[in-house]
Scaffold this motif. Sequence first.
Motif, mmCIF file in Angstrom:
data_model
loop_
_atom_site.group_PDB
_atom_site.id
_atom_site.type_symbol
_atom_site.label_atom_id
_atom_site.label_comp_id
_atom_site.label_asym_id
_atom_site.label_seq_id
_atom_site.Cartn_x
_atom_site.Cartn_y
_atom_site.Cartn_z
ATOM 1 N N THR A 117 -15.880 -4.530 0.653
ATOM 2 C CA THR A 117 -15.982 -4.248 2.087
ATOM 3 C C THR A 117 -15.258 -5.312 2.897
ATOM 4 O O THR A 117 -14.536 -5.003 3.852
ATOM 5 C CB THR A 117 -17.464 -4.173 2.515
ATOM 6 O OG1 THR A 117 -18.115 -3.164 1.753
ATOM 7 C CG2 THR A 117 -17.603 -3.886 3.996
ATOM 8 N N GLN A 118 -15.446 -6.552 2.497
ATOM 9 C CA GLN A 118 -14.775 -7.650 3.187
ATOM 10 C C GLN A 118 -13.260 -7.504 3.082
ATOM 11 O O GLN A 118 -12.535 -7.647 4.069
ATOM 12 C CB GLN A 118 -15.221 -8.983 2.593
ATOM 13 C CG GLN A 118 -14.604 -10.191 3.244
ATOM 14 C CD GLN A 118 -15.080 -11.483 2.600
ATOM 15 O OE1 GLN A 118 -15.549 -11.497 1.474
ATOM 16 N NE2 GLN A 118 -14.944 -12.570 3.325
ATOM 17 N N THR A 122 -12.092 -4.392 5.243
ATOM 18 C CA THR A 122 -12.119 -4.604 6.692
ATOM 19 C C THR A 122 -11.123 -5.666 7.144
ATOM 20 O O THR A 122 -10.577 -5.571 8.249
ATOM 21 C CB THR A 122 -13.530 -4.993 7.176
ATOM 22 O OG1 THR A 122 -13.959 -6.181 6.513
ATOM 23 C CG2 THR A 122 -14.500 -3.857 6.945
ATOM 24 N N ARG A 123 -10.872 -6.649 6.304
ATOM 25 C CA ARG A 123 -9.953 -7.716 6.708
ATOM 26 C C ARG A 123 -8.503 -7.289 6.583
ATOM 27 O O ARG A 123 -7.707 -7.503 7.493
ATOM 28 C CB ARG A 123 -10.192 -8.970 5.870
ATOM 29 C CG ARG A 123 -9.207 -10.094 6.211
ATOM 30 C CD ARG A 123 -9.517 -11.363 5.507
ATOM 31 N NE ARG A 123 -10.724 -11.919 6.089
ATOM 32 C CZ ARG A 123 -11.435 -12.885 5.538
ATOM 33 N NH1 ARG A 123 -11.062 -13.386 4.390
ATOM 34 N NH2 ARG A 123 -12.512 -13.341 6.115
ATOM 35 N N TYR A 124 -8.129 -6.694 5.456
ATOM 36 C CA TYR A 124 -6.715 -6.433 5.204
ATOM 37 C C TYR A 124 -6.274 -5.010 5.537
ATOM 38 O O TYR A 124 -5.094 -4.777 5.757
ATOM 39 C CB TYR A 124 -6.370 -6.759 3.747
ATOM 40 C CG TYR A 124 -6.526 -8.228 3.463
ATOM 41 C CD1 TYR A 124 -5.644 -9.149 4.022
ATOM 42 C CD2 TYR A 124 -7.570 -8.697 2.678
ATOM 43 C CE1 TYR A 124 -5.791 -10.506 3.778
ATOM 44 C CE2 TYR A 124 -7.721 -10.050 2.434
ATOM 45 C CZ TYR A 124 -6.828 -10.950 2.992
ATOM 46 O OH TYR A 124 -6.975 -12.287 2.760
ATOM 47 N N ASN A 147 -7.862 -4.757 9.567
ATOM 48 C CA ASN A 147 -7.456 -5.948 10.315
ATOM 49 C C ASN A 147 -8.537 -6.393 11.300
ATOM 50 O O ASN A 147 -8.254 -6.887 12.378
ATOM 51 C CB ASN A 147 -6.133 -5.706 11.040
ATOM 52 C CG ASN A 147 -5.386 -6.991 11.304
ATOM 53 O OD1 ASN A 147 -5.631 -7.997 10.643
ATOM 54 N ND2 ASN A 147 -4.480 -6.969 12.261
ATOM 55 N N ASN A 148 -9.791 -6.200 10.914
ATOM 56 C CA ASN A 148 -10.924 -6.579 11.755
ATOM 57 C C ASN A 148 -12.116 -6.820 10.823
ATOM 58 O O ASN A 148 -12.927 -5.931 10.595
ATOM 59 C CB ASN A 148 -11.226 -5.467 12.766
ATOM 60 C CG ASN A 148 -12.305 -5.882 13.746
ATOM 61 O OD1 ASN A 148 -12.643 -7.057 13.848
ATOM 62 N ND2 ASN A 148 -12.849 -4.909 14.442
ATOM 63 N N SER A 149 -12.200 -8.023 10.271
ATOM 64 C CA SER A 149 -13.200 -8.275 9.236
ATOM 65 C C SER A 149 -14.612 -8.379 9.806
ATOM 66 O O SER A 149 -14.811 -8.797 10.949
ATOM 67 C CB SER A 149 -12.871 -9.559 8.471
ATOM 68 O OG SER A 149 -12.968 -10.672 9.314
ATOM 69 N N THR A 173 -20.015 -10.422 5.888
ATOM 70 C CA THR A 173 -19.676 -10.215 4.477
ATOM 71 C C THR A 173 -19.380 -11.525 3.752
ATOM 72 O O THR A 173 -19.748 -11.689 2.590
ATOM 73 C CB THR A 173 -18.478 -9.267 4.339
ATOM 74 O OG1 THR A 173 -17.375 -9.786 5.093
ATOM 75 C CG2 THR A 173 -18.826 -7.873 4.799
ATOM 76 N N GLU A 174 -18.740 -12.457 4.443
ATOM 77 C CA GLU A 174 -18.413 -13.735 3.802
ATOM 78 C C GLU A 174 -19.671 -14.537 3.486
ATOM 79 O O GLU A 174 -19.827 -15.071 2.390
ATOM 80 C CB GLU A 174 -17.477 -14.544 4.682
ATOM 81 C CG GLU A 174 -17.022 -15.824 4.029
ATOM 82 C CD GLU A 174 -16.038 -16.596 4.895
ATOM 83 O OE1 GLU A 174 -15.880 -17.791 4.626
ATOM 84 O OE2 GLU A 174 -15.445 -16.012 5.815
#
Length: 184
Positions: free
Chosen positions: A47-48, A51-53, A56-58, A62-63
């Motif tokens: 999921t991280q 959403t990040r790559y 483009n909105n992480s 999740t981290e």
Amino acid sequence: MQDTHENSRPELDLSEMDTASEDISDVSWLDVPVLVIFVVLILIVATQFFTRYVLNNSLGWTEEMARYLLIMLGFVGSVTCVRKGSHIYLEFFYRYVPRGVIKPMALLVEVITGLFFGYIGYLGLAMIERTSGQKMITVPWPKAIIWYVVMAACAMMVLYVIRNIYRLIQTDADEVAHKKLENF
């Protein structure tokens, strides 16, 4: 003119490579928590990544959750290692001591590791007390959850160490030496 380096490469013989075993007979119902934590960790990291790559909105949570799940996975997974007796240990010493010393040495190692796990569990209890009023940064859950898992995993490891000590005491010294040296 041919390149001699290209022709001098050794051929890769796949028949000599180790293959993964399909035997899962040593997997127990006690390993379910490890598998659940691992699957949840994979889902959160996926999921991280998505959403990040891709979006483009992480997502911020999740981290943090991945970090805490990795801590839990390390401790809960260690319970499985202690249960199976597959923790890393210095086999080197068993190779160079007399066979009669191997059983007492193995008992001493189990006692030391049991004391270590007990002490880590005790420190986990102290951390529960210190973090009982704190919340995680991105999720409104108490931080003490992590330390409860660490403490419970250490308690389980101590119980398995006690079982291992009992089994070592019941086992003949020659058989213990044979088991410890069979990997050489």
